[in-house]
Design a protein around this motif. Sequence first.
Motif, PDB file in Angstrom:
ATOM      1  N   ARG A   1       0.824  -1.207   0.000  1.00  0.00           N
ATOM      2  CA  ARG A   1       0.000   0.000   0.000  1.00  0.00           C
ATOM      3  C   ARG A   1       0.859   1.258   0.000  1.00  0.00           C
ATOM      4  N   GLY A   2       1.916   1.243   0.810  1.00  0.00           N
ATOM      5  CA  GLY A   2       2.797   2.405   0.883  1.00  0.00           C
ATOM      6  C   GLY A   2       3.491   2.674  -0.430  1.00  0.00           C
ATOM      7  N   SER A   3       3.944   1.624  -1.100  1.00  0.00           N
ATOM      8  CA  SER A   3       4.647   1.785  -2.371  1.00  0.00           C
ATOM      9  C   SER A   3       3.756   2.402  -3.442  1.00  0.00           C
ATOM     10  N   LYS A   4       2.466   2.066  -3.427  1.00  0.00           N
ATOM     11  CA  LYS A   4       1.529   2.651  -4.391  1.00  0.00           C
ATOM     12  C   LYS A   4       1.187   4.097  -4.018  1.00  0.00           C
ATOM     13  N   HIS A   5       0.917   4.311  -2.744  1.00  0.00           N
ATOM     14  CA  HIS A   5       0.489   5.635  -2.274  1.00  0.00           C
ATOM     15  C   HIS A   5       1.573   6.691  -2.470  1.00  0.00           C
ATOM     16  N   VAL A   6       2.829   6.288  -2.332  1.00  0.00           N
ATOM     17  CA  VAL A   6       3.926   7.249  -2.289  1.00  0.00           C
ATOM     18  C   VAL A   6       4.217   7.878  -3.645  1.00  0.00           C
ATOM     19  N   ARG A   7       3.715   7.298  -4.706  1.00  0.00           N
ATOM     20  CA  ARG A   7       4.000   7.830  -6.040  1.00  0.00           C
ATOM     21  C   ARG A   7       3.499   9.259  -6.218  1.00  0.00           C
ATOM     22  N   ARG A   8       2.492   9.658  -5.467  1.00  0.00           N
ATOM     23  CA  ARG A   8       1.976  11.026  -5.593  1.00  0.00           C
ATOM     24  C   ARG A   8       2.964  12.057  -5.062  1.00  0.00           C
ATOM     25  N   PHE A   9       3.983  11.610  -4.327  1.00  0.00           N
ATOM     26  CA  PHE A   9       4.982  12.523  -3.775  1.00  0.00           C
ATOM     27  C   PHE A   9       6.275  12.537  -4.584  1.00  0.00           C
ATOM     28  N   ASP A  10       6.306  11.800  -5.691  1.00  0.00           N
ATOM     29  CA  ASP A  10       7.529  11.743  -6.494  1.00  0.00           C
ATOM     30  C   ASP A  10       7.779  13.100  -7.162  1.00  0.00           C
ATOM     31  N   TRP A  11       9.058  13.421  -7.387  1.00  0.00           N
ATOM     32  CA  TRP A  11       9.403  14.713  -7.986  1.00  0.00           C
ATOM     33  C   TRP A  11       8.830  14.879  -9.384  1.00  0.00           C
ATOM     34  N   SER A  12       8.558  13.796 -10.081  1.00  0.00           N
ATOM     35  CA  SER A  12       7.962  13.922 -11.405  1.00  0.00           C
ATOM     36  C   SER A  12       6.609  14.612 -11.323  1.00  0.00           C
ATOM     37  N   THR A  13       5.890  14.418 -10.214  1.00  0.00           N
ATOM     38  CA  THR A  13       4.593  15.066  -9.998  1.00  0.00           C
ATOM     39  C   THR A  13       4.750  16.400  -9.286  1.00  0.00           C
ATOM     40  N   VAL A  14       5.483  16.386  -8.179  1.00  0.00           N
ATOM     41  CA  VAL A  14       5.637  17.599  -7.363  1.00  0.00           C
ATOM     42  C   VAL A  14       6.374  18.687  -8.142  1.00  0.00           C
ATOM     43  N   GLY A  15       7.434  18.318  -8.843  1.00  0.00           N
ATOM     44  CA  GLY A  15       8.198  19.294  -9.611  1.00  0.00           C
ATOM     45  C   GLY A  15       7.372  19.942 -10.701  1.00  0.00           C
ATOM     46  N   ALA A  16       6.540  19.148 -11.368  1.00  0.00           N
ATOM     47  CA  ALA A  16       5.678  19.707 -12.419  1.00  0.00           C
ATOM     48  C   ALA A  16       4.681  20.703 -11.841  1.00  0.00           C
ATOM     49  N   ASP A  17       4.165  20.405 -10.649  1.00  0.00           N
ATOM     50  CA  ASP A  17       3.211  21.324 -10.012  1.00  0.00           C
ATOM     51  C   ASP A  17       3.884  22.647  -9.638  1.00  0.00           C
TER      52      ASP A  17
END
Length: 386
Positions: free
Chosen positions: A338-354
Amino acid sequence: MRIGIVCPYSWDVPGGVQFHIRDLAEHLIALGHEVSVLAPADDETPLPPYVVSAGRAVPVPYNGSVARLNFGFLSAARVRRWLHDGTFDVIHIHEPASPSLGLLTCWAAQGPIVATFHTSNPRSRAMIAAYPILQPALEKISARIAVSEYARRTLVEHLGGDAVVIPNGVDVDFFARAEPKPEWQGETLGFVGRIDEPRKGLPVLMKALPKILAERPRTRLLVAGRGDEKEAVASLPKEMRERVEFLGMVSDEDKARFLASVDVYVAPNTGGESFGIILVEAMSAGAPVLASDLDAFTQVLDQGGAGELFTNEDADALATAAIRLLGDPERRAELRERGSKHVRRFDWSTVGADILSVYETVTQGAAAVAADERTGLRARFGLARD
């Protein structure tokens, strides 16, 4: 894009804000942007090529901890020089309300300013009292980011205005690739943090340890971080102190291996947390997480869906949960997945784009305003268009 980032805290003292700024800068550089970070640093501190030192910092009590900040006439001069030399398209200031380089930059800077607010402190009398001083600087900010809903709430309640919530980022794959270290495996609990900072919660974990060891005597607690090791175990019975191993400060690589090795990562923090970057790092490395039920931690752990929670400052509750997890490999495997799936929303590919989207919005807005001003001047003085 030429991007100037201001770090409020000393670069040579590890902390979540510094790590966030470092990773953001390196992510932006990898995308082809020109980035300069202004940060306090001692003269002997080795700095990455993108960091400019603003001089030595001094320790200041701040948000239940001790922050090493840089503030004064000399710092102000260095800020002005950095701004002059950088000719930045956008300036990104972290913690502009603290008595630090960020506030000095707000006063001195011209052009688009983005500010990130990390602090979660719903009872900040100091922030309320300082508002008349802060207001002129904060009004210059073009866009505001909060790293969590709780940091946003602190901003709204004490300083007014609002912010878009963009969490701290993590290089998820860096932690996911980490190989476990055999000597750190086998009925191990892990803790990372400053040993002698009470709000990081190590005393709560130490208080829980006798109950854990009574049920599971083979358990070891591995502690990574700086501080007084003897004082940390002073409350434990002498025969139990050997079950605690102090690793001191660890490199990023060893931290990733540490998190990949432990059976359960414990975050017993007692307050003052607006996010919880270590929880994201632990989930990225595949560590089942057991954390105090702080609001920020509850949000990061998807309301308990991606990690287990215990009542804040309740050592018995911590011990009970740890004993249950250590004895239940299937539950630990479920939390890893569950943690491995959930954590993808915090990856720099997402955060950096925002974050880049915020930069682009404020720079485009500034360009539009400048164009309107030029048009107005031409109309006023009867000038022809270029």
